[in-house]
Design an enzyme around this catalytic site. Structure first.
Site, PDB file in Angstrom:
ATOM      1  N   GLY A 130       0.792  -1.239   0.000  1.00  0.00           N
ATOM      2  CA  GLY A 130       0.000   0.000   0.000  1.00  0.00           C
ATOM      3  C   GLY A 130       0.818   1.280   0.000  1.00  0.00           C
ATOM      4  N   ASP A 162      -6.959   0.228   0.108  1.00  0.00           N
ATOM      5  CA  ASP A 162      -5.637   0.727   0.500  1.00  0.00           C
ATOM      6  C   ASP A 162      -5.733   2.120   1.126  1.00  0.00           C
ATOM      7  OD1 ASP A 162      -4.905  -1.587  -0.778  1.00  0.00           O
ATOM      8  OD2 ASP A 162      -3.291  -0.699  -1.947  1.00  0.00           O
TER       9      ASP A 162
HETATM   10  C1  MEV Z   1      -4.072  -4.294  -3.826  1.00  0.00           C
HETATM   11  O1  MEV Z   1      -3.441  -3.957  -2.613  1.00  0.00           O
HETATM   12  C2  MEV Z   1      -5.325  -5.072  -3.564  1.00  0.00           C
HETATM   13  C3  MEV Z   1      -6.144  -5.434  -4.782  1.00  0.00           C
HETATM   14  O2  MEV Z   1      -7.308  -6.108  -4.303  1.00  0.00           O
HETATM   15  C4  MEV Z   1      -6.531  -4.227  -5.598  1.00  0.00           C
HETATM   16  C5  MEV Z   1      -7.518  -3.318  -4.862  1.00  0.00           C
HETATM   17  O3  MEV Z   1      -8.196  -3.745  -3.918  1.00  0.00           O
HETATM   18  O4  MEV Z   1      -7.647  -2.166  -5.307  1.00  0.00           O
HETATM   19  C6  MEV Z   1      -5.396  -6.400  -5.699  1.00  0.00           C
END
Ligand code: MEV
Length: 319
Positions: free
Chosen positions: A108, A153
């Site tokens: 993140g 995030d």
């Molecule tokens: C990225 O940290 C997590 C994902 O699920 C993308 C998102 O939730 O935006 C892959």
């Protein structure tokens, strides 16, 4: 000058399926990104020490970013964070970024940077310090970086702590015990936007069977949350393992992550899975007191960074 910082995050369960409205569980890390903002000439200058980048946006460049046109590919969410608060013609700042969060590892760092910039600029403009508002504005910037992000995030980077997130709604979870996680960063670079697109393409090709898998991933997240609330690490660990299997099935595993997951399990972890977008980046192992040192040593492969970190209560902060 105003200074704000925000934490990185680790997804415990629900990456990718969260993009399709399933629940996810994530926690803020005690690794942080700091943004320092001050007045400057018209336009925007961003000094990103850890990225070795000095980025200059003229007022025209800022206008282009608002129209989704790339200016500095891969960095435009940083300009987007400023643009989520002010019009291009009013912007005349220099922003310095420094971060403890590994970049491009699924922890993140991008959202933490967007959140820290939004918070610093709002403080500079004497706007109220409201974590939800900051998260909502940073989400606009994240859309520039990640296409169709779920919003998890920026939510965790703003609120801190342990968060249940679903379809844009978040709920903080209070636990009376720590979640004993070890994070291993494979240092294999990958791009969240591409991985989210990869899943979307597989979903388009395969059809409803993929929807069933994503639904099962959501169910697993609910079960993992209740197991962690009950301190049932055995059950939570097995659910981690199943979740990793499904992430492999939807196409976001990587041989190095598979190796780390296997090593962690063989060394006595309760369970292990990739975390974040996958395709490289990080995995997590659920451990207990007796296994944590052995698991940590087993995962200590050349080129791999290990973090024995705890979930932090601290969300976005001004300094
Ligand atoms: C990225 O940290 C997590 C994902 O699920 C993308 C998102 O939730 O935006 C892959």
């Amino acid at each position: 000058m105003t200074i704000a910082s925000a934490p990185g995050k680790v997804i415990i369960s629900g990456e990718h399926s969260v993009v399709y409205g399933q629940p996810a569980l994530a926690g803020a890390l005690n690794l942080r990104c700091t943004a320092q903002l001050q007045n400057a000439d018209k336009g925007l200058v961003i000094h990103a020490k850890d990225l070795n980048a000095d980025l200059i946006y003229s007022p025209d460049d800022l206008q282009a970013v608002t129209q989704q046109q790339p200016v500095h590919q891969g960095f435009d969410n940083l300009a987007g964070a400023v643009l989520s608060v002010q019009d291009p013609n009013d912007i005349a700042y220099s922003v310095s970024i420094s971060s403890e969060i590994p970049i491009g590892a699924g922890l993140g760092s991008s959202a933490a940077t967007s959140v820290a910039i939004v918070a610093a600029l709002r403080a500079h403009l004497d706007q109220p310090f409201d974590k939800q508002d900051i998260s909502d504005l940073a989400f606009r910037a994240e859309k520039i970086a990640h296409g169709t992000p779920s919003g998890i995030d920026n939510t965790v980077a703003s609120l801190g702590g342990l968060v249940h997130f679903q379809a844009g709604e978040s709920r903080s979870i209070s636990l009376d015990h720590e979640i004993p996680l070890i994070i291993a960063n494979s240092n294999i670079p990958r791009n969240t936007k591409e991985l989210v697109m990869r899943v979307r393409q597989r979903k388009n090709t395969i059809g409803p069977f993929m929807d069933d898998l994503l639904q099962h991933m959501g169910d697993l997240t609910q079960m993992i949350e209740s197991s962690l609330l009950d301190s049932d690490l055995e059950r939570a660990g097995q659910l981690f393992d199943i979740n990793h299997g499904l992430l492999d099935a939807i196409g976001v595993n990587h041989p190095k992550l598979a190796q780390l997951v296997t090593m962690a399990r063989e060394a006595g972890a309760k369970g292990a899975k990739l975390t974040g977008a996958g395709g490289g980046g990080c995995m997590i192992a659920l451990v207990d007191e007796s296994s944590k040192d052995i698991v940590r040593a087993a995962m200590n492969l050349p080129g791999v960074d290990i973090y024995q970190t705890s979930i932090s209560g601290r969300g976005v902060e001004l300094r």
